[in-house]
Motif scaffolding. Structure first.
Motif, short mmCIF file in Angstrom:
data_model
loop_
_atom_site.label_atom_id
_atom_site.label_comp_id
_atom_site.label_asym_id
_atom_site.label_seq_id
_atom_site.Cartn_x
_atom_site.Cartn_y
_atom_site.Cartn_z
N UNK A 1 63.41 -56.76 105.11
CA UNK A 1 62.13 -56.51 105.76
C UNK A 1 62.40 -56.28 107.23
N UNK A 2 62.30 -55.02 107.66
CA UNK A 2 62.61 -54.68 109.04
C UNK A 2 61.31 -54.56 109.84
N UNK A 3 61.23 -55.30 110.93
CA UNK A 3 60.03 -55.30 111.77
C UNK A 3 60.30 -54.53 113.06
N UNK A 4 59.21 -53.99 113.62
CA UNK A 4 59.38 -53.31 114.92
C UNK A 4 59.47 -54.37 116.01
N UNK A 5 59.61 -53.91 117.24
CA UNK A 5 59.87 -54.88 118.31
C UNK A 5 58.68 -55.79 118.59
N UNK A 6 57.49 -55.37 118.15
CA UNK A 6 56.33 -56.24 118.34
C UNK A 6 56.18 -57.24 117.20
N UNK A 7 56.87 -56.99 116.11
CA UNK A 7 56.72 -57.84 114.94
C UNK A 7 55.46 -57.54 114.15
N UNK A 8 54.73 -56.50 114.52
CA UNK A 8 53.44 -56.19 113.88
C UNK A 8 53.52 -55.04 112.88
N UNK A 9 54.68 -54.39 112.77
CA UNK A 9 54.83 -53.31 111.80
C UNK A 9 56.12 -53.52 111.01
N UNK A 10 56.08 -53.11 109.73
CA UNK A 10 57.26 -53.23 108.88
C UNK A 10 57.70 -51.84 108.41
N UNK A 11 59.00 -51.65 108.37
CA UNK A 11 59.57 -50.37 107.93
C UNK A 11 59.72 -50.37 106.40
N UNK A 12 59.01 -49.47 105.75
CA UNK A 12 59.12 -49.31 104.30
C UNK A 12 59.43 -47.85 103.99
N UNK A 13 60.04 -47.60 102.86
CA UNK A 13 60.35 -46.23 102.47
C UNK A 13 60.13 -46.01 100.99
N UNK A 14 60.30 -44.78 100.57
CA UNK A 14 60.16 -44.46 99.14
C UNK A 14 61.10 -43.33 98.77
N UNK B 1 69.61 -45.03 106.29
CA UNK B 1 68.42 -44.58 105.60
C UNK B 1 67.37 -44.00 106.52
N UNK B 2 67.20 -44.64 107.67
CA UNK B 2 66.05 -44.30 108.51
C UNK B 2 66.42 -44.00 109.95
N UNK B 3 67.71 -44.06 110.28
CA UNK B 3 68.13 -43.76 111.65
C UNK B 3 67.67 -44.80 112.66
N UNK B 4 67.37 -45.99 112.18
CA UNK B 4 66.85 -47.04 113.06
C UNK B 4 67.92 -48.11 113.29
N UNK B 5 68.18 -48.42 114.55
CA UNK B 5 69.12 -49.49 114.87
C UNK B 5 68.39 -50.84 114.84
N UNK B 6 69.05 -51.80 114.22
CA UNK B 6 68.47 -53.13 114.07
C UNK B 6 69.28 -54.14 114.88
N UNK B 7 68.59 -55.03 115.56
CA UNK B 7 69.26 -56.07 116.33
C UNK B 7 69.46 -57.33 115.52
N UNK C 1 63.16 -43.29 116.86
CA UNK C 1 62.41 -42.40 115.98
C UNK C 1 63.05 -42.41 114.59
N UNK C 2 62.20 -42.54 113.57
CA UNK C 2 62.70 -42.52 112.19
C UNK C 2 63.26 -41.14 111.87
N UNK C 3 64.41 -41.11 111.26
CA UNK C 3 64.96 -39.84 110.75
C UNK C 3 65.59 -40.08 109.38
N UNK C 4 65.34 -39.14 108.49
CA UNK C 4 65.76 -39.30 107.09
C UNK C 4 66.93 -38.38 106.73
N UNK C 5 67.42 -37.62 107.71
CA UNK C 5 68.38 -36.56 107.39
C UNK C 5 69.84 -37.03 107.40
N UNK C 6 70.08 -38.31 107.65
CA UNK C 6 71.47 -38.77 107.69
C UNK C 6 72.08 -38.81 106.30
#
Ligand SMILES: [Zn+2]
Length: 472
Positions: free
Chosen positions: A288-301, A334-340, A369-374
């Protein structure tokens, strides 16, 4: 792993000198965890691992007492084998023997019901003149090696107090029925008769499991993984000779160590540290990956998934990776997002054939920014606000899936990659006819039910229950 994590976390608590109760606080204190992002891998995907019952489903809770130290003793194992109270869980091609017309009920058999022919010989012992070095090759062995695999699972000691205490269960000396798993491979003629006599049938591996009681599911998961492992490892990886089972189904060894193989030199695998093969468990990270505010979660399909379904990102942990590194690598791929920072949450066995789902929470770094092309494995991935997920998980149709949905996923389950995809759905609490999935905001209309680890991660966060410090 978990104990080192506990120690790790205790260190954090000590440093801040108080119990941090919010996720933000947890992440804020943990700057030292901003390590490098793992290298890009090849296999990764979004998946949801869904189970029925509690988070411990397929783990048995309480699990069978495995009494692993008994596996070395042919004498003890044969005593269990011949005990009329002992239960046998039978598989054929990975399908469990179930009670006919009773959904989700395993048909455990006794030795009397099975008969000696189906059960095979007792566990063997070393020849009386064997050296001490050679004797270890016969510990609770199953010879001749052509017999169907038989695996000791453990003892059900939930109910039976021992003679040492009238109120407590002695887990070191458990009383209660023993459980074995038996692979009914080979000639099916006798099995057909037995099924008729005992009113049994071979169930579907996945849907049968999903309909079991949580305790039965734990026995099933263990048995299925072990029977499958024995069936897949019939030949020595070092020399190609047949292997045989020992330690009551928990080890396999090259047959050349107990009998000469014509035309072959003694196998080098019988010497040194690589002389035995052990059952495997393949860990899969799900996060469960959250954004920096903790108010959004990254989901995919994935494109192959049922309409409107999104779930947590997930993928196999690769050799040389920690849980944390695997979480970061998968999300980047998957999403081009770096996680701390990343924290372990919970885990679930998944016996198709031998996975362990490892749930984590992680926090993404700012301004990405989310990217799916990797690796192009996702059809879509988005940040979903807590309010939207709260409305979906509280909706009757928010985690409801039809038989068609399950089939859609199972039809994709041919490759290693899609193994996880097929596990994305399990029977929901709703009847298939009740399926309704209206397209909502951002195309998201369904998430895994709470009976899945993915569903657990999503709900924990959406309901404000995420409190990693106090839980660990
Ligand atoms: Zn060999």
């Amino acid at each position: 792993m978990s104990s080192s994590m506990n120690i790790h976390l205790l260190g954090h608590i000590h440093r801040i000198g108080r119990k941090a109760r919010s996720l933000n606080t947890l992440f804020t204190i943990d700057k030292s965890e901003f390590m490098g992002i793992g290298t890009l891998g090849v296999r990764s995907w979004v998946c949801a691992w869904i189970i029925r019952g509690s988070a411990g489903f397929y783990a048995g809770q309480p699990p069978l007492n495995r009494v692993a130290f008994q596996r070395h003793s042919s004498e003890v194992m044969n005593r269990h084998l011949n005990d009329p109270e002992t239960r046998f869980l039978v598989f054929k091609d990975g399908k469990p023997l179930m009670k006919k017309d009773e959904s989700g009920s395993i048909l455990f058999l006794t030795k009397n019901q099975l008969g000696d022919d189906e059960l095979g010989k007792e566990f063997g012992v070393a020849p009386s003149d064997a050296s001490s070095e050679t004797k270890k090759y016969y510990e609770t062995s199953r010879l001749p090696h052509t017999q169907p695999p038989l695996v000791f699972l453990g003892i059900d000691d939930r109910q039976s107090p021992t003679t040492n205490s009238s109120s407590k269960v002695d887990h070191l000396n458990p009383q209660g029925p023993a459980y074995f798993a038996l692979d009914a491979q080979g000639d099916t003629l006798n099995w057909d008769e037995l099924l008729e006599r005992e009113n049994g049938e071979w169930g579907d591996a996945r849907s049968s499991g999903n309909n079991m009681s949580p305790w039965d599911a734990g026995v099933y998961a263990q048995g299925r993984a072990l029977v499958d492992w024995n069936a897949r490892n019939k030949f020595c990886p070092a020399c190609g000779s047949p292997t045989y089972s020992l330690w009551a189904g928990w080890k396999r060894n090259c047959l050349s160590s107990v009998q000469p193989i014509e035309g072959k030199e003694p196998c080098f695998s019988t010497k040194g540290l690589h002389n035995f093969a052990y059952p495997r468990t393949d860990p899969v990270i799900i996060m469960g990956i959250l954004d920096s505010t903790g108010e959004k979660m990254l989901l995919g399909r994935q494109k192959s998934w049922p309409k409107g379904m999104y779930s947590c990102l997930a993928g196999f942990i690769e050799p040389g990776e920690t849980f944390e590194d695997a979480t970061r690598r998968e999300v980047l791929e998957e999403a081009g997002i770096e996680v701390g920072p990343v924290r372990y949450s919970s885990s679930q066995p998944w016996p198709f054939p031998s996975n362990l789902m490892v749930g984590t929470f992680g926090r993404a770094k700012d301004g990405q920014t989310i990217r799916l092309d990797l690796d192009n494995e996702l059809e879509d991935a988005q940040w979903f606000p807590k309010s939207l997920l709260q409305s979906i998980i509280s909706s009757p149709s928010g985690s409801t899936f039809s038989k068609k949905d399950y089939k859609q996923l199972d039809d994709k389950a041919q490759s290693h990659h899609d193994q996880e995809s097929s596990a994305a759905l399990a029977p929901s609490e709703k009847k298939p006819d009740e399926l309704v999935a209206k397209e909502g905001e951002l195309g998201l209309s369904r998430v895994p039910p709470s009976t899945a680890i993915a569903g657990q991660l999503i709900r924990q966060w959406a309901r404000g229950e995420l409190d990693l410090v106090s839980k660990l």
